[in-house]
Scaffold this active site. Structure first.
Site, PDB file in Angstrom:
ATOM      1  N   GLY A  61       0.813  -1.216   0.000  1.00  0.00           N
ATOM      2  CA  GLY A  61       0.000   0.000   0.000  1.00  0.00           C
ATOM      3  C   GLY A  61       0.839   1.255   0.000  1.00  0.00           C
ATOM      4  O   GLY A  61       0.479   2.248   0.641  1.00  0.00           O
TER       5      GLY A  61
ATOM      6  N   ARG B  74      -0.064   5.562  -2.016  1.00  0.00           N
ATOM      7  CA  ARG B  74      -0.797   6.771  -1.652  1.00  0.00           C
ATOM      8  C   ARG B  74      -0.916   6.889  -0.141  1.00  0.00           C
ATOM      9  O   ARG B  74      -0.643   5.954   0.602  1.00  0.00           O
ATOM     10  CB  ARG B  74      -2.195   6.761  -2.283  1.00  0.00           C
ATOM     11  CG  ARG B  74      -3.096   5.635  -1.791  1.00  0.00           C
ATOM     12  CD  ARG B  74      -4.468   5.706  -2.437  1.00  0.00           C
ATOM     13  NE  ARG B  74      -5.356   4.682  -1.893  1.00  0.00           N
ATOM     14  CZ  ARG B  74      -6.638   4.576  -2.220  1.00  0.00           C
ATOM     15  NH1 ARG B  74      -7.180   5.419  -3.078  1.00  0.00           N
ATOM     16  NH2 ARG B  74      -7.385   3.627  -1.687  1.00  0.00           N
TER      17      ARG B  74
ATOM     18  N   ASN C  86       1.203  -2.159   5.391  1.00  0.00           N
ATOM     19  CA  ASN C  86       0.430  -0.928   5.481  1.00  0.00           C
ATOM     20  C   ASN C  86      -0.944  -1.032   4.835  1.00  0.00           C
ATOM     21  O   ASN C  86      -1.895  -0.398   5.291  1.00  0.00           O
ATOM     22  CB  ASN C  86       1.213   0.218   4.819  1.00  0.00           C
ATOM     23  CG  ASN C  86       0.356   1.454   4.621  1.00  0.00           C
ATOM     24  OD1 ASN C  86       0.003   2.147   5.575  1.00  0.00           O
ATOM     25  ND2 ASN C  86      -0.009   1.731   3.376  1.00  0.00           N
TER      26      ASN C  86
ATOM     27  N   TYR D 167     -13.845  -3.899  10.446  1.00  0.00           N
ATOM     28  CA  TYR D 167     -12.567  -3.202  10.426  1.00  0.00           C
ATOM     29  C   TYR D 167     -11.889  -3.285  11.783  1.00  0.00           C
ATOM     30  O   TYR D 167     -10.695  -3.615  11.886  1.00  0.00           O
ATOM     31  CB  TYR D 167     -12.800  -1.745  10.028  1.00  0.00           C
ATOM     32  CG  TYR D 167     -11.557  -0.933   9.773  1.00  0.00           C
ATOM     33  CD1 TYR D 167     -10.612  -1.347   8.848  1.00  0.00           C
ATOM     34  CD2 TYR D 167     -11.350   0.281  10.428  1.00  0.00           C
ATOM     35  CE1 TYR D 167      -9.480  -0.582   8.579  1.00  0.00           C
ATOM     36  CE2 TYR D 167     -10.223   1.051  10.169  1.00  0.00           C
ATOM     37  CZ  TYR D 167      -9.295   0.616   9.259  1.00  0.00           C
ATOM     38  OH  TYR D 167      -8.178   1.372   8.998  1.00  0.00           O
TER      39      TYR D 167
ATOM     40  N   LYS E 198      -8.343  -5.364  12.540  1.00  0.00           N
ATOM     41  CA  LYS E 198      -7.182  -4.595  12.983  1.00  0.00           C
ATOM     42  C   LYS E 198      -6.797  -4.923  14.430  1.00  0.00           C
ATOM     43  O   LYS E 198      -5.610  -4.890  14.790  1.00  0.00           O
ATOM     44  CB  LYS E 198      -7.453  -3.101  12.821  1.00  0.00           C
ATOM     45  CG  LYS E 198      -7.502  -2.644  11.364  1.00  0.00           C
ATOM     46  CD  LYS E 198      -6.154  -2.786  10.675  1.00  0.00           C
ATOM     47  CE  LYS E 198      -6.139  -2.077   9.328  1.00  0.00           C
ATOM     48  NZ  LYS E 198      -4.808  -2.083   8.698  1.00  0.00           N
TER      49      LYS E 198
END
Length: 224
Positions: free
Chosen positions: A11, A14, A65, A130, A134
């Protein structure tokens, strides 16, 4: 004089990833940030193909990432959505650690950084998937730190708060951004470069004893 290290970052095209890649490159590291066409974290087959093709790559620093965040109420999380988030946010990081940590162990030095989120520690509506993936990434961080620490491999997680990226601006109206800003004690969003500076410290030679931690960089948001 700093040694040139080889960095693999996912990743890295950006946002926070691009800033981390730029900061590590600026300090002289060799940074490899494969595009999705080369390494698609949503595809176990793509990950295996990349690992096989790059089996001679001596990765000193691994930065996991990349991640996705599909917003849904708990009742609206489909199996496909859950599997996609689990694969991209957690399983891919595990597989890359499995692939590259042994080389770090053999060389007696290595750094692994997993980019997490404040929503692994706190949450809000529609972020169950999410938060779960995580939070599990934080647990993987702790386990890897214990397992690889005797060989000189330090493993940490970086948990950003609200960061001023194009995606943040895309997903939030100016009014929503203003409300977020007002809720942060520093009264502003983080800049990606600020997260990059924290990341560089965690993966650098200057970090000699900090491992197994989830470092929150959120302008004080979760203190409230």
């Amino acid at each position: 004089m700093l040694l040139q290290r080889t960095v693999l970052i996912t990743g890295g095209a950006r946002g926070i990833g691009a800033s981390i890649a730029a900061a590590l490159s600026a300090r002289g590291d060799r940074v490899i940030a494969p595009p999705r066409v080369e390494l698609d974290l949503s595809s176990p087959a793509s990950i295996e193909a990349y690992i096989t093709a790059q089996r001679e790559l001596p990765v000193d620093i691994l930065v996991n990432n990349a991640g996705i965040n599909v917003l849904n109420p708990i009742g609206g999380i489909t199996w496909d959505t859950w599997q996609a988030m689990l694969q991209t946010n957690l399983s891919s990081a595990l597989r890359l650690i499995q692939a590259y940590a042994p080389g770090m162990q053999a060389r007696g030095w290595g750094r692994i950084l997993n980019v997490s989120t404040i929503f692994s520690l706190v949450t809000k509506e529609h972020r169950a998937a999410y938060s779960m993936t995580k939070a599990a990434l934080n647990a993987l961080t702790r386990s890897a730190a214990v397992e690889f620490g005797p060989a000189g491999v330090l493993v940490n997680a970086l948990a950003p708060g609200y960061v001023d990226t194009a995606l943040t601006r895309q997903n939030n109206s100016p009014e929503a951004i203003a409300a977020l800003t007002a809720a942060i004690p520093l009264r502003r969003l983080a800049q990606p470069e600020e997260l990059a500076r924290a990341a560089v410290l965690l993966v650098s030679e200057e970090n000699t004893y900090l491992t197994g931690q989830t470092i929150v960089v959120d302008g004080g948001f979760t203190c409230q």
